[in-house]
Write an enzyme that holds these catalytic residues in place. Structure first.
Site, short mmCIF file in Angstrom:
data_model
loop_
_atom_site.label_atom_id
_atom_site.label_comp_id
_atom_site.label_asym_id
_atom_site.label_seq_id
_atom_site.Cartn_x
_atom_site.Cartn_y
_atom_site.Cartn_z
N HIS A 1 -29.23 29.61 -86.34
CA HIS A 1 -28.61 29.86 -87.65
C HIS A 1 -27.35 29.04 -87.78
O HIS A 1 -26.73 28.65 -86.78
CB HIS A 1 -28.29 31.35 -87.83
CG HIS A 1 -27.41 31.92 -86.75
ND1 HIS A 1 -27.90 32.28 -85.52
CD2 HIS A 1 -26.08 32.16 -86.71
CE1 HIS A 1 -26.92 32.74 -84.76
NE2 HIS A 1 -25.79 32.66 -85.47
N ASP B 1 -23.13 37.01 -94.19
CA ASP B 1 -22.84 37.54 -92.86
C ASP B 1 -22.27 38.95 -93.01
O ASP B 1 -21.47 39.23 -93.91
CB ASP B 1 -21.84 36.63 -92.13
CG ASP B 1 -21.79 36.91 -90.64
OD1 ASP B 1 -22.22 36.03 -89.87
OD2 ASP B 1 -21.34 38.00 -90.24
P1 AMP Z 1 -23.44 33.88 -83.72
O1 AMP Z 1 -22.29 34.53 -83.00
O2 AMP Z 1 -23.20 32.44 -84.05
O3 AMP Z 1 -24.75 34.11 -83.00
O4 AMP Z 1 -23.50 34.58 -85.13
C1 AMP Z 1 -24.22 35.74 -85.39
C2 AMP Z 1 -23.73 36.24 -86.70
O5 AMP Z 1 -24.68 37.14 -87.22
C3 AMP Z 1 -22.39 37.00 -86.64
O6 AMP Z 1 -21.45 36.34 -87.48
C4 AMP Z 1 -22.76 38.40 -87.15
O7 AMP Z 1 -21.73 38.95 -87.96
C5 AMP Z 1 -24.01 38.13 -87.95
N1 AMP Z 1 -24.93 39.25 -88.07
C6 AMP Z 1 -25.42 40.03 -87.09
N2 AMP Z 1 -26.27 40.95 -87.57
C7 AMP Z 1 -26.33 40.72 -88.92
C8 AMP Z 1 -27.03 41.34 -90.00
N3 AMP Z 1 -27.88 42.36 -89.80
N4 AMP Z 1 -26.83 40.86 -91.24
C9 AMP Z 1 -25.99 39.83 -91.46
N5 AMP Z 1 -25.30 39.20 -90.49
C10 AMP Z 1 -25.47 39.65 -89.24
#
Ligand code: AMP
Ligand code: ZN
Length: 112
Positions: A98, A29
């Site tokens: 995810h 993440d």
């Molecule tokens: P959610 O809030 O459950 O939808 O989680 C989305 C997650 O994706 C968050 O923890 C973000 O930090 C992570 N995230 C968003 N963009 C990226 C990226 N490009 N690479 C890695 N993690 C990401």
């Protein structure tokens, strides 16, 4: 369709991959909430847990097999937690199914 996780899966957006197989990919993440914070992502675009279909049953099982493989690879012997945020109330921000895999220190109070 503009999906950041689909772009990561295709390799068009960089990520730090920790695991990949035919069904899922897993990467760190960007904004870690724990020493280990890996996102396990089915390669098939499914918007959220609301959108899982009967035919996805094996795929979802593969997510947990991936978690087990990641735990072995990263030496997570003290436990881990898996969280899926689905929809508005749960604060889902990326609309591609995810699972957050958290580990690396004792976690705070559980929600459930
Ligand atoms: P959610 O809030 O459950 O939808 O989680 C989305 C997650 O994706 C968050 O923890 C973000 O930090 C992570 N995230 C968003 N963009 C990226 C990226 N490009 N690479 C890695 N993690 C990401
Ligand atoms: Zn997607």
């Amino acid at each position: 369709m503009d999906c950041i996780f689909c772009e990561i899966i295709k390799g068009n957006i960089p990520s730090t991959k920790v695991y990949e197989d035919e069904f899922v990919t897993a990467f760190n993440d960007l904004n870690p909430q724990m020493p280990v914070h890996v996102l396990i992502v089915p390669k098939k675009h499914i918007a959220s847990a609301y959108d899982i279909e009967e035919s996805d049953a094996e795929l979802i099982g593969r997510v947990f097999l991936a978690a087990k493989a990641i735990a072995a690879k990263l030496g997570l012997e003290n436990g881990f937690r898996i969280i899926n945020n689905c929809g508005e109330d749960a604060g889902q921000t990326v609309k591609h199914l995810h699972f957050h895999m958290l580990a690396g220190k004792t976690m705070g109070e559980k929600i459930i």
